[in-house]
Design an enzyme around this catalytic site. Structure first.
Site, PDB file in Angstrom:
ATOM      1  N   PHE A 117      63.719 -17.865  57.013  1.00  0.00           N
ATOM      2  CA  PHE A 117      64.257 -17.543  58.332  1.00  0.00           C
ATOM      3  C   PHE A 117      65.709 -17.097  58.162  1.00  0.00           C
ATOM      4  O   PHE A 117      66.527 -17.829  57.597  1.00  0.00           O
ATOM      5  CB  PHE A 117      64.185 -18.785  59.234  1.00  0.00           C
ATOM      6  N   GLY A 118      66.028 -15.895  58.641  1.00  0.00           N
ATOM      7  CA  GLY A 118      67.393 -15.369  58.530  1.00  0.00           C
ATOM      8  C   GLY A 118      68.193 -15.696  59.772  1.00  0.00           C
ATOM      9  O   GLY A 118      67.673 -15.643  60.891  1.00  0.00           O
ATOM     10  N   THR A 119      69.468 -16.036  59.583  1.00  0.00           N
ATOM     11  CA  THR A 119      70.261 -16.509  60.722  1.00  0.00           C
ATOM     12  C   THR A 119      71.320 -15.503  61.179  1.00  0.00           C
ATOM     13  O   THR A 119      72.321 -15.897  61.771  1.00  0.00           O
ATOM     14  CB  THR A 119      70.935 -17.861  60.389  1.00  0.00           C
ATOM     15  N   ASP A 162      68.381 -18.848  55.635  1.00  0.00           N
ATOM     16  CA  ASP A 162      69.364 -17.973  54.990  1.00  0.00           C
ATOM     17  C   ASP A 162      70.584 -17.819  55.898  1.00  0.00           C
ATOM     18  O   ASP A 162      70.464 -17.317  57.013  1.00  0.00           O
ATOM     19  CB  ASP A 162      68.737 -16.600  54.747  1.00  0.00           C
ATOM     20  N   TYR A 205      78.300 -14.480  58.975  1.00  0.00           N
ATOM     21  CA  TYR A 205      77.584 -14.513  60.254  1.00  0.00           C
ATOM     22  C   TYR A 205      78.312 -15.373  61.299  1.00  0.00           C
ATOM     23  O   TYR A 205      77.940 -15.371  62.464  1.00  0.00           O
ATOM     24  CB  TYR A 205      76.143 -15.025  60.070  1.00  0.00           C
ATOM     25  N   LYS A 255      76.195 -17.598  51.794  1.00  0.00           N
ATOM     26  CA  LYS A 255      76.751 -16.517  50.976  1.00  0.00           C
ATOM     27  C   LYS A 255      78.272 -16.463  51.059  1.00  0.00           C
ATOM     28  O   LYS A 255      78.841 -16.684  52.139  1.00  0.00           O
ATOM     29  CB  LYS A 255      76.195 -15.162  51.431  1.00  0.00           C
ATOM     30  N   HIS A 311      77.614 -12.276  48.553  1.00  0.00           N
ATOM     31  CA  HIS A 311      76.999 -11.481  49.630  1.00  0.00           C
ATOM     32  C   HIS A 311      76.901 -10.005  49.270  1.00  0.00           C
ATOM     33  O   HIS A 311      75.879  -9.360  49.546  1.00  0.00           O
ATOM     34  CB  HIS A 311      77.817 -11.677  50.914  1.00  0.00           C
ATOM     35  N   SER A 315      73.436 -10.356  46.045  1.00  0.00           N
ATOM     36  CA  SER A 315      72.846  -9.716  47.221  1.00  0.00           C
ATOM     37  C   SER A 315      73.445  -8.325  47.401  1.00  0.00           C
ATOM     38  O   SER A 315      74.563  -8.056  46.938  1.00  0.00           O
ATOM     39  CB  SER A 315      73.130 -10.614  48.438  1.00  0.00           C
TER      40      SER A 315
HETATM   41  N1  LIG Z   1      72.281  -9.585  52.533  1.00  0.00           N
HETATM   42  C1  LIG Z   1      72.559  -8.857  53.584  1.00  0.00           C
HETATM   43  O1  LIG Z   1      73.519  -8.086  53.610  1.00  0.00           O
HETATM   44  C2  LIG Z   1      71.685  -8.948  54.795  1.00  0.00           C
HETATM   45  C3  LIG Z   1      71.696  -7.908  55.724  1.00  0.00           C
HETATM   46  C4  LIG Z   1      70.863  -8.021  56.844  1.00  0.00           C
HETATM   47  C5  LIG Z   1      70.070  -9.158  57.024  1.00  0.00           C
HETATM   48  N2  LIG Z   1      70.124 -10.164  56.095  1.00  0.00           N
HETATM   49  C6  LIG Z   1      69.337 -11.404  56.279  1.00  0.00           C
HETATM   50  O2  LIG Z   1      68.007 -11.073  56.547  1.00  0.00           O
HETATM   51  C7  LIG Z   1      67.597 -11.684  57.772  1.00  0.00           C
HETATM   52  C8  LIG Z   1      66.475 -10.890  58.375  1.00  0.00           C
HETATM   53  O3  LIG Z   1      66.900  -9.569  58.657  1.00  0.00           O
HETATM   54  P1  LIG Z   1      66.413  -8.775  59.907  1.00  0.00           P
HETATM   55  O4  LIG Z   1      67.064  -9.338  61.116  1.00  0.00           O
HETATM   56  O5  LIG Z   1      66.577  -7.365  59.655  1.00  0.00           O
HETATM   57  O6  LIG Z   1      64.860  -9.146  59.918  1.00  0.00           O
HETATM   58  P2  LIG Z   1      63.631  -8.429  60.508  1.00  0.00           P
HETATM   59  O7  LIG Z   1      62.655  -9.531  60.703  1.00  0.00           O
HETATM   60  O8  LIG Z   1      63.263  -7.213  59.708  1.00  0.00           O
HETATM   61  O9  LIG Z   1      64.061  -7.848  61.916  1.00  0.00           O
HETATM   62  C9  LIG Z   1      64.396  -8.702  62.973  1.00  0.00           C
HETATM   63  C10 LIG Z   1      64.146  -7.920  64.246  1.00  0.00           C
HETATM   64  O10 LIG Z   1      62.741  -7.767  64.393  1.00  0.00           O
HETATM   65  C11 LIG Z   1      62.336  -8.217  65.653  1.00  0.00           C
HETATM   66  N3  LIG Z   1      61.152  -9.057  65.469  1.00  0.00           N
HETATM   67  C12 LIG Z   1      61.054 -10.258  64.843  1.00  0.00           C
HETATM   68  N4  LIG Z   1      59.799 -10.698  64.839  1.00  0.00           N
HETATM   69  C13 LIG Z   1      59.074  -9.773  65.502  1.00  0.00           C
HETATM   70  C14 LIG Z   1      57.713  -9.664  65.836  1.00  0.00           C
HETATM   71  N5  LIG Z   1      56.851 -10.622  65.501  1.00  0.00           N
HETATM   72  N6  LIG Z   1      57.300  -8.565  66.501  1.00  0.00           N
HETATM   73  C15 LIG Z   1      58.152  -7.621  66.873  1.00  0.00           C
HETATM   74  N7  LIG Z   1      59.462  -7.649  66.583  1.00  0.00           N
HETATM   75  C16 LIG Z   1      59.916  -8.723  65.904  1.00  0.00           C
HETATM   76  C17 LIG Z   1      63.447  -9.012  66.246  1.00  0.00           C
HETATM   77  O11 LIG Z   1      63.457  -8.661  67.586  1.00  0.00           O
HETATM   78  P3  LIG Z   1      64.062  -9.588  68.753  1.00  0.00           P
HETATM   79  O12 LIG Z   1      65.553  -9.486  68.580  1.00  0.00           O
HETATM   80  O13 LIG Z   1      63.552  -8.931  69.976  1.00  0.00           O
HETATM   81  O14 LIG Z   1      63.518 -10.958  68.539  1.00  0.00           O
HETATM   82  C18 LIG Z   1      64.669  -8.541  65.477  1.00  0.00           C
HETATM   83  O15 LIG Z   1      65.296  -7.516  66.222  1.00  0.00           O
HETATM   84  C19 LIG Z   1      68.892 -11.819  58.566  1.00  0.00           C
HETATM   85  O16 LIG Z   1      68.836 -12.755  59.597  1.00  0.00           O
HETATM   86  C20 LIG Z   1      69.827 -12.245  57.461  1.00  0.00           C
HETATM   87  O17 LIG Z   1      69.647 -13.617  57.165  1.00  0.00           O
HETATM   88  C21 LIG Z   1      70.907 -10.065  54.992  1.00  0.00           C
END
Ligand SMILES: NC(=O)c1ccc[n+]([C@@H]2O[C@H](COP(=O)([O-])OP(=O)(O)OC[C@H]3O[C@@H](n4cnc5c(N)ncnc54)[C@H](OP(=O)(O)O)[C@@H]3O)[C@@H](O)[C@H]2O)c1
Length: 312
Positions: free
Chosen positions: A26-28, A52, A57, A86, A119, A169
């Protein structure tokens, strides 16, 4: 390919013998603090055991609060959850690493971390300003520290028993190789953007050869529409197997041997994203044949976060 059809409890061994990381993370990255607390609580209740976080953040305190409440209920122990945070770019100087680590741990309310990541490989001007800019608006980088210097400070944290594993990362294979070669403690996890439009196959193969866990963020393509969730191949497989497009994308990620991070923001989405089971081989092959290529997050090129979801 995972052996069981139920992928929810998939765990992947870490190369330093410190344990196993739950594949479903689960990403935060949630800008709203109240939503951080409820979404983290809902994720824990749905079954997520891998969280995560990042100092960048600015919500480690709220994640910690939700985790503490979940652990206080008594059915889940600290050892049952896997928590990552991170180090941000403005803390790459070795003397800044331990204080930044301790500050994160304090905000999270924990006494050890399962995983600490650098990060991004980009060092910014050291200090408390996370986004240092010159008068022209350009990022001020720090040429006085190398990634290996920061990695050595990370190794010391492991030596002192403060975190169980360390990793990288937002990094390319070219940048990983010299760190991997020089490291006394090898990276256990590499977290990068990955989904069917950005499979990162070469990096994934390297990680598999070295026993490094490849941790995919944006497995749903950040939920952007149009995008992966509406891709015709994904939609038709979802209809065929009786799952949602999100469940298809998450299952594909686990079945190709990666861990993943997803960010459902309410209880129903958390249950949906946790409830994944194996896709048949032909579906996996169809997804592997998708030709679209798209990187959504430019952070890997500059160290500057490209995509920050809006709070709602
Ligand atoms: N290392 C890095 O630089 C970096 C960069 C980016 C992210 N991350 C990490 O990765 C995590 C995940 O990234 P992400 O936010 O891009 O994840 P993701 O799961 O690809 O996208 C999340 C988005 O998808 C939507 N969503 C979630 N579940 C859904 C479903 N079942 N059906 C339809 N839409 C859905 C959410 O919408 P709603 O908002 O409407 O719920 C949200 O806008 C972050 O929280 C963070 O921990 C790391």
């Amino acid at each position: 390919m995972a052996e069981s059809s139920d992928l929810r409890s998939t765990r992947m061994p870490l190369n330093n013998g410190s344990g196993r990381i739950p594949a479903l993370g689960f990403g935060t990255l949630i800008p709203d603090k109240a939503l951080t607390i409820t979404a983290t609580r809902d994720a824990l209740e749905a079954g997520f055991r891998h969280f995560d976080c990042a100092e960048r953040y600015r919500n480690e305190r709220e994640v910690g609060e939700a985790l503490k409440a979940g652990l206080a209920a008594g059915t889940i122990a600290r050892e049952d959850i896997f928590v990552t945070t991170k180090l941000w770019n403005s803390n790459h100087r070795p003397e800044r690493v331990e204080p930044a680590f301790e500050a994160s741990l304090d905000r999270l309310g924990l006494n050890y971390l399962d995983l600490y990541l650098i990060h991004t490989p980009f060092a910014f001007q050291p200090g408390d300003e996370q986004d240092p800019r010159d008068q022209n608006g350009n990022v001020i980088y720090d040429n006085g520290v190398t990634l290996l210097d920061t990695w050595r400070a990370f190794e010391t944290l492991v030596d002192h028993g403060r975190c169980r594993a360390i990793g990288l990362s937002d990094i390319s294979l070219d940048e990983v190789l010299p760190i991997y070669e020089a490291a006394r403690i090898k990276p256990a996890v590499i977290q990068v953007e990955s989904h069917p439009y950005l499979p990162e196959t070469e990096l994934l193969e390297f990680c598999k050869r070295k026993g490094i866990v490849f941790l995919a963020f944006a497995p749903l393509g950040h939920g952007m529409r149009p995008g992966l969730l509406e891709d015709p191949v994904i939609s038709s497989i979802a209809a065929r197997v009786g799952k949602t497009p999100a469940q298809v994308l998450l299952a594909w990620a686990v079945q190709r041997g990666t861990a993943l991070l997803t960010t459902p923001k309410d209880a129903a989405r958390a249950r949906e994203n946790f409830d994944i089971s194996a896709l048949p081989e032909d579906a996996l092959n169809e997804i592997n044949r998708i030709q679209t290529r798209q990187r959504l997050n430019e952070v890997v090129k500059t160290g500057v976060p490209g995509f920050i979801p809006q709070s709602r």
